[in-house]
Scaffold this motif. Structure first.
Motif, PDB file in Angstrom:
ATOM      1  N   THR A   1     -16.781 -16.159  44.150  1.00 18.11           N
ATOM      2  CA  THR A   1     -15.453 -16.015  45.197  1.00 18.11           C
ATOM      3  C   THR A   1     -15.422 -17.258  45.834  1.00 18.11           C
ATOM      4  O   THR A   1     -16.339 -18.308  45.800  1.00 18.11           O
ATOM      5  CB  THR A   1     -16.242 -14.923  46.409  1.00 18.11           C
TER       6      THR A   1
ATOM      7  N   PRO B   1      -7.173 -12.236  57.444  1.00 13.94           N
ATOM      8  CA  PRO B   1      -8.205 -12.126  56.552  1.00 13.94           C
ATOM      9  C   PRO B   1      -7.974 -10.951  55.360  1.00 13.94           C
ATOM     10  O   PRO B   1      -8.296 -11.126  54.199  1.00 13.94           O
ATOM     11  CB  PRO B   1      -9.592 -11.975  57.282  1.00 13.94           C
TER      12      PRO B   1
ATOM     13  N   GLU C   1      -5.626 -18.344  45.014  1.00 13.26           N
ATOM     14  CA  GLU C   1      -6.169 -17.571  43.857  1.00 13.26           C
ATOM     15  C   GLU C   1      -5.328 -17.810  42.653  1.00 13.26           C
ATOM     16  O   GLU C   1      -6.198 -17.848  41.780  1.00 13.26           O
ATOM     17  CB  GLU C   1      -5.936 -15.984  44.282  1.00 13.26           C
TER      18      GLU C   1
ATOM     19  N   GLY D   1      -3.995 -17.727  50.756  1.00 15.24           N
ATOM     20  CA  GLY D   1      -5.175 -17.131  50.057  1.00 15.24           C
ATOM     21  C   GLY D   1      -4.628 -16.619  48.518  1.00 15.24           C
ATOM     22  O   GLY D   1      -5.224 -17.094  47.558  1.00 15.24           O
ATOM     23  N   ARG D   2      -3.443 -15.906  48.509  1.00 17.87           N
ATOM     24  CA  ARG D   2      -2.843 -15.740  47.177  1.00 17.87           C
ATOM     25  C   ARG D   2      -2.545 -16.849  46.287  1.00 17.87           C
ATOM     26  O   ARG D   2      -2.669 -16.888  45.090  1.00 17.87           O
ATOM     27  CB  ARG D   2      -1.645 -14.703  47.218  1.00 17.87           C
TER      28      ARG D   2
ATOM     29  N   VAL E   1     -10.125 -15.042  46.579  1.00 20.61           N
ATOM     30  CA  VAL E   1     -10.204 -16.249  47.750  1.00 20.61           C
ATOM     31  C   VAL E   1     -10.187 -15.418  48.959  1.00 20.61           C
ATOM     32  O   VAL E   1      -9.079 -14.357  49.205  1.00 20.61           O
ATOM     33  CB  VAL E   1      -8.785 -17.142  47.650  1.00 20.61           C
ATOM     34  N   THR E   2     -10.883 -15.643  49.984  1.00 23.21           N
ATOM     35  CA  THR E   2     -11.031 -14.973  51.338  1.00 23.21           C
ATOM     36  C   THR E   2     -10.578 -16.374  52.401  1.00 23.21           C
ATOM     37  O   THR E   2     -11.406 -17.253  52.135  1.00 23.21           O
ATOM     38  CB  THR E   2     -12.517 -14.580  51.634  1.00 23.21           C
ATOM     39  N   VAL E   3      -9.546 -15.880  53.103  1.00 23.22           N
ATOM     40  CA  VAL E   3      -9.317 -16.864  54.000  1.00 23.22           C
ATOM     41  C   VAL E   3      -9.823 -16.289  55.486  1.00 23.22           C
ATOM     42  O   VAL E   3      -9.673 -15.221  55.907  1.00 23.22           O
ATOM     43  CB  VAL E   3      -7.722 -17.145  54.105  1.00 23.22           C
ATOM     44  N   GLU E   4     -10.399 -17.316  56.409  1.00 25.89           N
ATOM     45  CA  GLU E   4     -10.690 -16.812  57.501  1.00 25.89           C
ATOM     46  C   GLU E   4     -10.641 -18.348  58.714  1.00 25.89           C
ATOM     47  O   GLU E   4     -10.513 -19.206  58.257  1.00 25.89           O
ATOM     48  CB  GLU E   4     -12.325 -16.844  57.712  1.00 25.89           C
TER      49      GLU E   4
ATOM     50  N   GLY F   1      -4.846 -13.007  53.531  1.00 28.97           N
ATOM     51  CA  GLY F   1      -4.987 -14.553  53.236  1.00 28.97           C
ATOM     52  C   GLY F   1      -3.827 -15.316  53.694  1.00 28.97           C
ATOM     53  O   GLY F   1      -3.742 -16.410  53.560  1.00 28.97           O
TER      54      GLY F   1
END
Lengths: 306, 306
Positions: free
Chosen positions: A59, A70, A93, A89-90, A100-103, A73
């Motif tokens: 990840t 989140p 990826e 995020g996409r 991918v995780t976005v925060e 993304g």
């Protein structure tokens, strides 16, 4: 192996961590500006880490300063990066071929501080950057809240007669206890030495006896103390870690905030019973908390779902 | 089958619930005063429930107004019950022969409101009684915090120029938005009809145009709105349920609080984006939330450990 990126306005901090959260590699890259350039920098950071560790990542987590969803993304209003509204995020990826995780970067930093500082119990990470906001870790897991606004305590007013806030309210904590507050209230740039944060110059001038600097510093410390009181009385976190640009002031910041908390305890047995001065700490220098926290986000058990 | 007791200053509300939280029996008893009398009333309530349902209880939960240590069942400062410092949980266990869990009544009510109102997402139960405090339910479970002070938001100051609070601070929310605030600011007992809560009289006089009553009512509504803003910006609960003695005012209380929240949203797009007026509700009359919540406490999955 998991990768974590802390994407800031000038640089990307990137780390690879194993399943125990132990950092196995790290690198730093300059950040581009605008969607294409930021995505290219992020891809380069992931590729660089891959070469360092010699394997791919299960990840990839990203901490980013902006409004983040989140679940999708999607990133909005990341003004320092030139990202207005993008499926970050996409897109990433597609570029790197891994989930991918976005925060939000403050939330990522909270999780990273919890792990890197070896903390126990519920924790808040109080970020004193351009704004004031907190990330909250409960039961060892990130608490985002129902709509992702958990920890937005910079916009809690503490004084009906306070300064107007760009958010439309008056007397918000952020109007006295943040980088933007210092820039507005004490634009004494002559005093800021190269490499210094303006807050360091403010504290130096206050220590030298400048009465205006003393007043602004004391208001800042009172605002930070009020943020800590809110976090403890509402969520009852066991500890509050102070990070962000203002934390580079170091011990003098902690001392002033503890002085305010002690003065409150002296007139309130209720507050005294909470031991607030002993429940706060500065984030140690040099920890890549947002990058490590972003990497940890890839573990399903790192998030407490509402 | 689990039993739950809500032990108040004048009565004990007792319920039996099954594993799905469905109430199968209930009764009400007068409460004694002092340790021996309160324990005897609690035992009588449990025995009465046992006869009603025809079987024993796996667990017994107790909600009590006072400082409670849920780990030990110890109760302090339950002044309305004449309990100063007592091993209430263990004493009751000896009397009834089943495991007893003791919890602060506001926390118990939060858990009960969550279940009885069929709520989803994170929830705060805002109790406007003699004081002002909240119980918080995250992920369907009670969140007590690190030291059991989670939700003690009545002692967050909102105005440095506000009224002194018995806690030693100034301008605490509780000094304007609680039963004790009304008793102090509007001791117009002539206007309180039999069976009315003083808050009902206050709202009636304000509606009739009494300017002093209007001012106190508006300060009260502003304080409740500030409590809601703190709960959402800190924990980001999806909904806030308003209960306690003041909630007997009913729709006019909700209307005034929503009016304040709408006026804030009109000048702050940030606050407007949070939809605060639509995230609050009054506790419906007649629900035994503290008793049902106390009964649910016996299920291990009802508590989120820090």
């Amino acid at each position: 192996m998991r990768a974590g990126l802390d994407i800031g306005g000038t640089k990307i901090d990137a780390v690879a961590v194993d399943d125990d959260g132990i950092r196995t590699a790290s690198l730093r890259l300059a950040t581009g500006f605008g969607e294409a350039a930021v995505l290219a920098s992020a891809r380069d950071a992931v590729e660089g880490l891959r070469r360092l560790v010699g394997e791919g990542f299960e990840t990839i987590g990203v901490g980013i300063p902006g409004l983040v969803d989140p679940a999708t993304g999607r990133v909005r209003h990341a003004v320092n990066l030139g990202l207005d509204d993008t499926d970050f995020g996409r897109e990433l990826e597609t570029l790197v071929g891994a989930p991918v995780t976005v925060e939000n970067d403050v939330n990522a930093a909270a999780l990273g501080a919890y792990h890197l500082m070896g903390l126990e119990g519920p924790v808040a990470y109080l970020n004193l950057g351009t704004g004031l906001a907190a990330g909250i870790v409960l039961d060892g897991r990130l608490w985002r809240g129902s709509r992702g606004v958990s920890g937005e305590i910079g916009h809690i007013p503490a004084d009906p007669a306070g300064y107007p806030c760009p958010c439309g309210q008056r007397g918000c904590l952020e109007t006295v206890a943040s980088g933007s507050a210092i820039a507005r209230l004490w634009p004494a740039t002559d005093e800021v030495r190269a490499g210094d944060h303006p807050a360091q110059a403010l504290f130096r001038e206050a220590a030298a006896g400048d009465t205006e600097a003393v007043r602004i510093r004391d208001d800042l410390a009172t605002g930070v103390a009020a943020a800590i009181r809110i976090l403890v009385l509402t969520v009852d976190v066991e500890s509050v870690v102070i990070g962000g640009g203002l934390s580079h002031v170091g011990a003098p910041l902690l001392t002033e905030v503890q002085r305010v908390l002690r003065s409150w305890a002296a007139s309130s047995t209720f507050l005294a019973s909470l031991d607030l001065p002993d429940r706060i700490a500065l984030l140690p220098e040099g920890l890549s908390v947002a990058a490590v926290g972003a990497a940890m986000l890839g573990r399903p058990e790192s998030v407490l779902h509402s």
